[in-house]
Design a protein around this motif. Structure first.
Motif, mmCIF file in Angstrom:
data_model
loop_
_atom_site.group_PDB
_atom_site.id
_atom_site.type_symbol
_atom_site.label_atom_id
_atom_site.label_comp_id
_atom_site.label_asym_id
_atom_site.label_seq_id
_atom_site.Cartn_x
_atom_site.Cartn_y
_atom_site.Cartn_z
ATOM 1 N N ARG A 271 0.328 19.131 -10.470
ATOM 2 C CA ARG A 271 -0.691 18.094 -10.852
ATOM 3 C C ARG A 271 0.305 16.705 -11.354
ATOM 4 O O ARG A 271 1.480 16.954 -11.402
ATOM 5 C CB ARG A 271 -1.315 18.654 -12.234
ATOM 6 C CG ARG A 271 -2.286 19.668 -12.054
ATOM 7 C CD ARG A 271 -3.268 19.584 -13.147
ATOM 8 N NE ARG A 271 -3.977 20.777 -13.432
ATOM 9 C CZ ARG A 271 -5.052 20.778 -14.127
ATOM 10 N NH1 ARG A 271 -5.582 19.749 -14.579
ATOM 11 N NH2 ARG A 271 -5.699 21.895 -14.154
ATOM 12 N N PRO A 272 -0.466 15.640 -11.116
ATOM 13 C CA PRO A 272 0.335 14.369 -11.561
ATOM 14 C C PRO A 272 0.999 14.550 -12.884
ATOM 15 O O PRO A 272 0.479 15.102 -13.908
ATOM 16 C CB PRO A 272 -0.725 13.516 -11.501
ATOM 17 C CG PRO A 272 -2.177 14.067 -11.689
ATOM 18 C CD PRO A 272 -1.877 15.373 -11.194
ATOM 19 N N TYR B 237 2.515 16.948 -5.911
ATOM 20 C CA TYR B 237 1.039 17.106 -6.284
ATOM 21 C C TYR B 237 0.113 16.167 -5.125
ATOM 22 O O TYR B 237 0.717 15.606 -4.589
ATOM 23 C CB TYR B 237 0.690 16.520 -7.932
ATOM 24 C CG TYR B 237 1.358 15.301 -8.062
ATOM 25 C CD1 TYR B 237 0.499 14.116 -7.899
ATOM 26 C CD2 TYR B 237 2.363 14.986 -8.377
ATOM 27 C CE1 TYR B 237 0.807 12.834 -8.105
ATOM 28 C CE2 TYR B 237 3.119 13.918 -8.789
ATOM 29 C CZ TYR B 237 2.137 12.756 -8.539
ATOM 30 O OH TYR B 237 2.648 11.532 -8.854
ATOM 31 N N ASP B 238 -1.139 16.727 -5.242
ATOM 32 C CA ASP B 238 -2.082 15.914 -4.396
ATOM 33 C C ASP B 238 -2.130 14.448 -4.855
ATOM 34 O O ASP B 238 -2.235 13.979 -6.092
ATOM 35 C CB ASP B 238 -3.555 16.421 -4.683
ATOM 36 C CG ASP B 238 -4.490 15.538 -3.900
ATOM 37 O OD1 ASP B 238 -4.133 14.954 -2.752
ATOM 38 O OD2 ASP B 238 -5.615 15.483 -4.474
ATOM 39 N N GLY B 239 -1.706 13.536 -3.889
ATOM 40 C CA GLY B 239 -1.409 12.282 -4.455
ATOM 41 C C GLY B 239 -0.157 11.640 -4.663
ATOM 42 O O GLY B 239 0.036 10.354 -5.032
ATOM 43 N N ALA C 17 0.922 -1.172 0.186
ATOM 44 C CA ALA C 17 0.083 -0.109 -0.065
ATOM 45 C C ALA C 17 0.967 1.195 -0.004
ATOM 46 O O ALA C 17 1.922 0.985 0.579
ATOM 47 C CB ALA C 17 -1.040 0.094 1.151
ATOM 48 N N VAL C 18 0.447 2.343 -0.381
ATOM 49 C CA VAL C 18 1.302 3.453 -0.482
ATOM 50 C C VAL C 18 0.601 4.443 0.163
ATOM 51 O O VAL C 18 -0.642 4.714 0.262
ATOM 52 C CB VAL C 18 1.372 4.090 -2.301
ATOM 53 C CG1 VAL C 18 2.005 5.067 -2.405
ATOM 54 C CG2 VAL C 18 1.648 2.671 -3.085
ATOM 55 N N VAL C 19 1.699 5.522 0.735
ATOM 56 C CA VAL C 19 1.105 6.605 1.398
ATOM 57 C C VAL C 19 1.340 7.746 0.495
ATOM 58 O O VAL C 19 2.349 7.944 -0.044
ATOM 59 C CB VAL C 19 2.289 6.836 2.735
ATOM 60 C CG1 VAL C 19 1.604 8.215 3.499
ATOM 61 C CG2 VAL C 19 2.050 5.609 3.584
ATOM 62 N N ARG C 20 0.312 8.628 0.453
ATOM 63 C CA ARG C 20 0.321 9.757 -0.593
ATOM 64 C C ARG C 20 0.048 11.075 -0.087
ATOM 65 O O ARG C 20 -0.724 11.210 1.036
ATOM 66 C CB ARG C 20 -0.890 9.349 -1.727
ATOM 67 C CG ARG C 20 -0.549 8.046 -2.468
ATOM 68 C CD ARG C 20 -1.496 7.916 -3.421
ATOM 69 N NE ARG C 20 -1.241 6.589 -4.082
ATOM 70 C CZ ARG C 20 -0.397 6.540 -5.090
ATOM 71 N NH1 ARG C 20 0.487 7.587 -5.658
ATOM 72 N NH2 ARG C 20 -0.028 5.248 -5.635
ATOM 73 N N LEU D 244 -6.915 8.138 -10.405
ATOM 74 C CA LEU D 244 -7.036 9.536 -10.926
ATOM 75 C C LEU D 244 -6.207 10.463 -10.322
ATOM 76 O O LEU D 244 -5.931 11.389 -10.842
ATOM 77 C CB LEU D 244 -8.605 9.786 -10.601
ATOM 78 C CG LEU D 244 -9.649 8.938 -11.277
ATOM 79 C CD1 LEU D 244 -11.086 9.069 -10.799
ATOM 80 C CD2 LEU D 244 -9.744 9.479 -12.633
ATOM 81 N N ARG D 245 -5.707 10.298 -9.000
ATOM 82 C CA ARG D 245 -4.986 11.228 -8.448
ATOM 83 C C ARG D 245 -3.549 11.124 -8.822
ATOM 84 O O ARG D 245 -2.935 12.226 -8.865
ATOM 85 C CB ARG D 245 -4.881 11.255 -6.854
ATOM 86 C CG ARG D 245 -6.196 11.739 -6.235
ATOM 87 C CD ARG D 245 -6.491 11.047 -4.650
ATOM 88 N NE ARG D 245 -5.495 12.161 -3.905
ATOM 89 C CZ ARG D 245 -4.993 11.641 -3.001
ATOM 90 N NH1 ARG D 245 -5.235 10.566 -2.398
ATOM 91 N NH2 ARG D 245 -4.102 12.503 -2.013
ATOM 92 N N ALA D 246 -3.169 9.876 -9.133
ATOM 93 C CA ALA D 246 -1.498 9.873 -9.264
ATOM 94 C C ALA D 246 -1.168 9.229 -10.232
ATOM 95 O O ALA D 246 0.284 8.896 -10.738
ATOM 96 C CB ALA D 246 -1.262 8.980 -7.888
ATOM 97 N N THR D 247 -1.821 8.750 -11.281
ATOM 98 C CA THR D 247 -1.376 8.205 -12.658
ATOM 99 C C THR D 247 -1.683 9.451 -13.314
ATOM 100 O O THR D 247 -1.933 10.384 -13.262
ATOM 101 C CB THR D 247 -2.115 7.016 -13.190
ATOM 102 O OG1 THR D 247 -3.246 7.263 -13.260
ATOM 103 C CG2 THR D 247 -2.104 5.885 -11.983
#
Ligand code: FES
Ligand code: FES
Lengths: 747, 160
Positions: free
Chosen positions: A358-359, A102-104, A45-48, A289-292
Motif C-alpha cells: 500500500r502507499p 503498490y497500486d499507484g 504528469a506521472v505514470v503510475r 488517494l492512490r499514491a499519497t
C-alpha cells in the motif's frame, strides 16, 4: 510579566477578530498550490503502476519523447543512487526503482508544453512489468508465507522469528499484569480492526518547481512545512538544501498529509532535465488517494480488568499496523498513548510495524492515537456497561491528573482530563432523553502535542506597525492567533500587526505545522521575539531620555520610565521610536530561535448520541459534544473550529471512510464518490466546550488543540451504537451492512 | 495537437474570449486561459463542489462542463461576488463566523450558498445542509458554515 509567571488578564487574547487572510479567501484571490503560473512554464504528469507489486522490467520512453511538445521524461535513473534510511524510503516512494510496491506507485514522469500533452505523453510511456504476489492486509502481511516486500528492512528492535515484513517492534509496560488481572472483578478481552483513512484535504498536492543544472532552484508548493520539503527534495535529488528556496502557497488542508513530498522532487527533476524551465504539477483526486499517504490500518487485541467499583486494575494491548511498503506506521505513538488517559499500575503495550503493498502512510491528525482509542475506550466502555457503572464517573475515578505517572513513563504536569470529564457531565447533552434505537456514547482521548525547531522574527516598520515572520504555514487561522499574541505582547491593536509566512530563504529552520505545534511553538517564538524587540525599543527610549535602559518599562505600546526615580518623561509610543530609528541606531527587530520543550498534552472528552436504523443499519449522528482542554484559547472561534473539524473527521473514519482493496491489490474507491467523507447533510451542529487549564510551558498557557479532536469519536460512536443496538462492533468503519449484520446476529 | 476552438463568453459581466482544446473543462479554461483561479479543482469528477460557478444563473460544477459550452453564456464566479469593495453579506459572514479554516472550499461554497439564497431567502438549517451537500469541506465540520449562511440569509431578509 510572561517571563516570571503567566499572564492572567488579557486585552487581545481570547477575542475573535476577523482573520487577516479572510478577505483574500472569500474573494478568490488567495493563491493556493495550483494557482500560480510562470512564463515558459511546462506541465508535468506521472505514470503510475497499475500493479500492487511488480518487477519493473523495462521502461520505454521513446514514443513519449517523440510527441510534439514533450520536453523531458524522467525515471528513477535520473535520481542519484546510494541514499540511506528515510531518505532512500522517500526517494523510492516518489519514484519506484526495481519494483512497483503498490497500486499507484510512480514509475516515470513527463513534462510538456500543456497539461493535455503531458497527459497524452504519459500514456505513451511503455512499462513492462512482471507482477509479483502481493499483500495489503496487516494480519496477512505478517503471517507465515506472506510475500516479502523487502528483505532486510527490519531494524534491530524486531525479535527473531518474525516475518521479514515486520520492520519495527515496540514493547513497553510496568507492574505485574498477572497480579493486576487477578485483582479485577471483571476482565474483558477483545480484538479490533480499523481501516486506513485518508486526510481528505480538498486541495490536491500541487507545486511549481524550477531547477537549473547547478542544483539551484525555486519551489512554490502547498505544504505544511517548507523546510521539510527543502530537505527532502535536496536529499532525493542529491543537491544542497540551501540551493533550493521553497515558498509555501496558501494551503488547502493538510491534516498531516502535507508534511512530506510526492510530486515536488519530480517537478524539480523534470525542470532540471528540461533546461531549467519551470514545471507545474498537480495531482488528480485519484492520484491523491492512490499514491499519497493515508493513515495506517490496524489490528489490535486489548485486555483490561476492573474492580466492581470501577477501578482499572490492569491493561494490555497488542497493536499491529501496516503503513504501506515502508517502515513508519505510527505504532510507536499508538503504544505510547493507548492507555495514556488513565492511572494504571499494571500495563503492557506491544506494537508491530508491518510492511504491505500500500502507499507509504503519512501523518494524519493525531497519528496512531485514534486507532488505539477505538480499541481501549471500547473495552473500557464494555467494562462500565457490564458492571453498571457510569462511563464518566468511571473515567473520573481512573483519570490521569497532575502528578500521575503516565503509562508511558513521565509524570504529567497540569493537565485537563478531569476538567473535560466534569464539563461533559455537566453539559445538557449528557442528560437529553433518548428514544428507541438511540444510544449515547462517551470517550476520552489525548494528544501529547509538540514543540519542534522554531524560528521567528518581528520587525518594526517606520510607522510603528509590526511585521511578524514565522515559518509555520497557516492552515486554520493561525496568522490571526500570532497577530493576537504579538498585539498582546506589544500592547498595540491587532490591526497594527501583519503576520507573514516566510519562505525558506528568510528564516532559520522551522518544523512544519504539525503535531499541534503552530500556535504553541510559533506563538511562543512570536512572543519571545516581541520581547526581544521590546528590549531594544526600551533601549532607544532610554538613550533619548539619557537614563539606564533598565529604568524603562514597556506598557500599552509605549516606553515609560519605570518609576519616579527614573525621571519624569511622557510615555514614548512605538510609532515615535520607529519614526526615528534610522538616526537612533538603525532598524529594530527581534528574534527567536529554539526548540520549545514546554509543550503539554491536550485531553478531550466527547459525548455523542446516535440513532441506528434497524432496517438499514445506517447510523445517524443526532447530537455531538466536544469538550477539550486548550490551555488557553487565543482565538476561541478557531479553537472551536479545530474541535469541530477533528470530530467530523473522526465521524467519517468511524462511519464511512475506508480504503477498499480488491483481490488484485488495487484500490477500488479512489474518488470522493466512493471514498465518502462527511457532507453537511450527514451532520448536526457540533457543540463545543473549551476547557482552559493553562500550560505552564507557554507564556500565555497555550497547549495546541489540532489533533486531539479526532481521537475520541471512533470509540464514542461505537459506544453509542453499542447502546442503541446492544451490539459491540469491533471493526471500523461501522458501515450500514456491517451494523445490520450485527443487529441480525450475523456480525 | 488538437485544433483549438475560439470561445466568446461573459465572465462576471465582462465580455471575454479564449482559445481552448475541446477536451478542456470550463474549470481549466477559467483557471488557465482566463486567469480566474478562484474556482478550485478538488476532484475533477463532480464530487466536491470546489469548482462551483454559475452558468446563466444555474449552479454547476465547472469541472463537468466543457469550456466550449460557455459560448454565448454568462459565467459567474467568486471573483464577481463582491460589489467593488463591498463584500456580499455571505462573504462578510463567512469571515465573521470563522466559517473557513483553510479556505479552499470557500469559493465554491459561497457560490452555492448565494445560489440557494437567490431562490430561497429563508432556508431552514436542513435545507442549507442539503443544498450544500455537494460541497465538501474537510476542515470545519460545516457547523460554522451553516451558521454563516443562516445569518447572512437573515441579514439579507432584513435588508430587503
Ligand atoms: S472539482 Fe469539480 S466537483 Fe470537485
Ligand atoms: S475550510 Fe478547508 S476545506 Fe473547507
Amino acid at each position: 510579566m510572561a517571563l516570571d509567571g503567566q499572564k492572567t488578564a488579557y486585552t487581545y487574547i481570547g477575542t475573535t477578530p476577523d482573520r487577516p487572510d479572510g478577505l483574500d479567501k472569500v474573494t478568490g484571490r488567495a493563491r493556493y498550490g495550483a494557482d500560480i503560473s510562470l512564463p515558459g512554464m511546462l506541465h508535468g504528469a506521472v505514470v503510475r503502476s497499475p500493479h500492487a507489486h511488480a518487477k519493473i522490467l523495462k521502461i520505454d520512453t521513446s514514443k513519449a519523447m517523440a510527441l510534439d511538445g514533450v520536453k523531458a521524461v524522467i525515471t528513477r535513473a535520473d535520481f542519484p543512487d546510494g541514499l540511506e534510511g528515510e531518505d532512500w524510503n522517500l526517494q523510492e516512494n516518489c519514484m519506484a526503482g526495481d519494483k512497483a510496491l503498490y497500486d499507484g506507485h510512480a514509475v516515470a514522469a513527463v513534462a510538456a508544453t500543456s497539461p493535455l500533452i503531458a497527459r497524452d505523453a504519459a500514456k505513451l510511456i511503455e512499462v513492462a512489468y512482471e507482477p509479483l504476489p502481493h499483500v495489503t492486509d496487516v494480519d496477512a502481511a505478517m503471517a507465515e508465507g506472506a510475500p516479502v516486500i523487502r528483505e532486510g528492512a527490519a531494524d534491530f528492535s524486531v525479535p527473531d522469528g518474525l516475518h521479514p515484513n515486520v520492520v519495527r517492534y515496540f514493547d513497553s509496560g510496568r507492574g505485574d499484569l498477572e497480579q493486576g488481572f487477578a485483582e479485577a472483578d471483571l476482565v474483558i478481552e477483545k480484538s479490533f480492526t480499523t481501516e486506513a483513512a485518508h486526510q481528505g484535504y480538498i486541495e490536491p498536492q500541487a507545486c511549481l518547481g524550477q531547477m537549473g543544472g547547478d542544483g539551484r532552484g525555486e519551489l512554490w508548493v502547498t505544504t505544511q512545512g517548507h523546510w521539510f520539503v527543502r530537505r527532502m527534495c535536496a536529499a532525493i535529488l542529491g543537491t544542497e538544501a540551501t540551493g533550493l528556496r521553497v515558498t509555501p502557497s496558501e494551503i488547502g488542508g493538510g491534516f498531516g498529509g502535507k508534511t512530506t513530498v510526492f510530486i515536488e522532487p519530480l517537478s524539480l527533476a523534470l525542470s532540471r532535465k528540461a533546461g531549467g524551465k519551470p514545471v507545474k504539477m498537480g495531482m488528480t483526486r485519484s492520484e491523491v488517494l492512490r499514491a499519497t499517504g493515508p493513515t495506517a490500518s490496524a489490528s489490535m487485541d486489548i485486555k483490561m480488568g476492573m474492580t466492581k467499583d470501577g477501578r482499572i486494575t490492569a491493561a494490555s494491548g497488542t497493536f499491529r499496523m501496516q503503513g504501506g511498503a515502508f517502515p513508519g506506521a505510527p505504532v510507536d505513538v499508538t503504544t505510547m498513548l493507548a492507555f495514556g488517559n488513565y492511572d494504571i499500575a499494571h500495563v503492557r503495550q506491544v506494537g508491530y510495524d508491518v510492511l504491505a503493498n500500500r502507499p507509504k502512510q503519512a501523518a494524519y491528525r493525531a497519528p496512531g492515537a485514534p486507532m488505539a482509542a477505538f480499541a481501549t475506550e471500547s473495552v473500557l466502555d464494555e467494562l462500565c456497561r457490564q458492571l453498571h457503572l457510569d462511563p464518566i464517573d468511571t473515567r473520573l475515578k481512573n483519570a490521569a491528573r497532575e502528578g500521575t505517572r503516565a503509562t508511558f513513563g513521565p509524570k504529567y504536569g497540569p493537565i485537563g482530563l478531569v476538567e473535560t470529564l466534569e464539563a461533559a457531565k455537566a453539559h445538557p447533552n449528557y442528560r437529553q432523553p433518548l428514544g428507541p434505537n438511540q444510544g449515547r456514547g462517551v470517550a476520552s482521548g489525548y494528544w501529547m502535542n509538540w514543540g519542534g525547531e522554531t524560528s521567528a522574527s518581528v520587525a518594526i516598520s517606520e510607522d510603528g506597525s509590526i511585521t511578524v515572520s514565522i515559518g509555520t504555514p497557516d492552515i486554520g487561522g493561525s496568522r490571526a492567533s500570532m497577530a493576537l499574541m504579538a498585539a498582546e505582547a506589544f500592547g498595540v491593536p491587532y490591526e497594527n500587526v501583519r503576520v507573514n509566512i516566510s519562505d525558506t530563504g528568510a528564516l532559520g529552520v522551522n518544523e512544519p505545522t504539525h503535531g499541534s505545534r503552530a500556535t504553541y511553538a510559533s506563538g511562543l517564538a512570536t512572543i519571545r521575539a516581541a520581547e526581544d524587540c521590546i528590549t531594544k525599543l526600551c533601549k532607544r527610549a532610554a538613550d533619548k531620555w539619557e537614563i539606564d535602559a533598565e529604568a524603562v518599562t514597556w506598557e500599552d505600546g509605549c516606553a515609560k520610565p519605570s518609576g519616579p526615580n527614573a525621571g519624569d518623561f511622557p510615555p514614548m509610543p512605538i510609532a515615535e521610536i520607529a519614526a526615528e530609528m534610522g538616526e537612533t541606531g538603525g532598524p529594530i527587530s527581534g528574534h527567536f530561535e529554539g526548540t520549545p520543550a514546554g509543550f503539554s498534552g491536550s485531553f478531550g472528552t466527547h459525548v455523542v448520541d446516535v440513532e441506528v436504523d434497524p432496517e438499514t443499519g445506517r447510523t445517524t449522528i443526532l447530537r455531538y459534544l466536544v469538550v477539550q482542554d486548550a490551555g488557553k484559547a487565543i482565538h476561541p472561534a478557531y479553537v472551536e473550529g479545530q474541535f469541530q473539524g477533528g470530530a467530523v473527521q473522526g465521524i467519517g473514519w468511524t462511519l464511512n471512510e475506508e480504503y477498499i482493496y480488491g483481490e488484485d491489490g488495487r484500490l477500488q474507491n479512489a474518488g470522493f464518490l466512493d471514498y465518502r467523507i462527511p457532507v453537511a447533510s450527514d451532520l448536526p451542529m457540533i457543540d463545543t466546550v473549551i476547557v482552559e487549564v493553562p500550560n505552564p510551558g507557554h507564556p500565555y498557557g497555550v497547549r495546541g488543540v489540532g489533533e486531539t479532536g479526532i481521537t475520541p469519536p471512533l470509540p464514542a460512536i461505537a459506544n453509542a451504537v453499542r447502546e442503541a443496538t446492544g451490539k459491540r462492533l469491533c471493526d471500523l468503519p461501522l458501515r450500514p451492512s456491517r451494523v445490520l449484520a450485527a443487529i441480525r446476529g450475523k456480525g | 495537437m488538437t485544433r483549438r476552438l475560439h470561445v466568446s463568453t461573459t465572465l462576471n459581466g465582462d465580455a471575454v474570449d479564449f482559445l481552448c482544446d475541446p477536451r478542456e473543462t470550463l474549470l481549466d479554461c477559467l483557471r488557465d486561459h482566463l486567469g480566474a483561479t478562484g474556482a478550485k479543482e478538488g476532484c475533477g469528477t463532480g464530487d466536491c463542489g470546489a469548482c462551483s460557478v454559475t452558468l446563466d444563473g444555474r449552479l454547476v460544477c465547472s469541472c463537468l462542463v466543457l469550456g466550449v459550452e460557455a459560448e454565448g453564456k454568462e459565467i459567474g464566479t467568486i471573483e464577481g461576488m463582491a460589489d467593488g469593495e463591498t463584500l456580499h453579506p455571505l462573504q462578510r459572514k463567512f469571515i465573521e463566523h470563522a466559517a473557513l479554516q483553510c479556505g479552499i472550499c470557500t469559493p465554491g461554497i459561497l457560490i452555492a450558498a448565494k445560489n440557494l439564497l437567490d431562490r430561497n431567502p429563508d432556508p431552514t438549517e436542513t435545507e442549507v445542509r442539503y443544498w450544500l451537500a455537494g460541497n465538501l469541506c474537510r476542515c470545519t465540520g460545516y457547523d460554522k458554515i451553516v451558521r454563516a449562511v443562516m445569518d447572512a440569509a437573515s441579514e439579507l431578509r432584513e435588508a430587503s
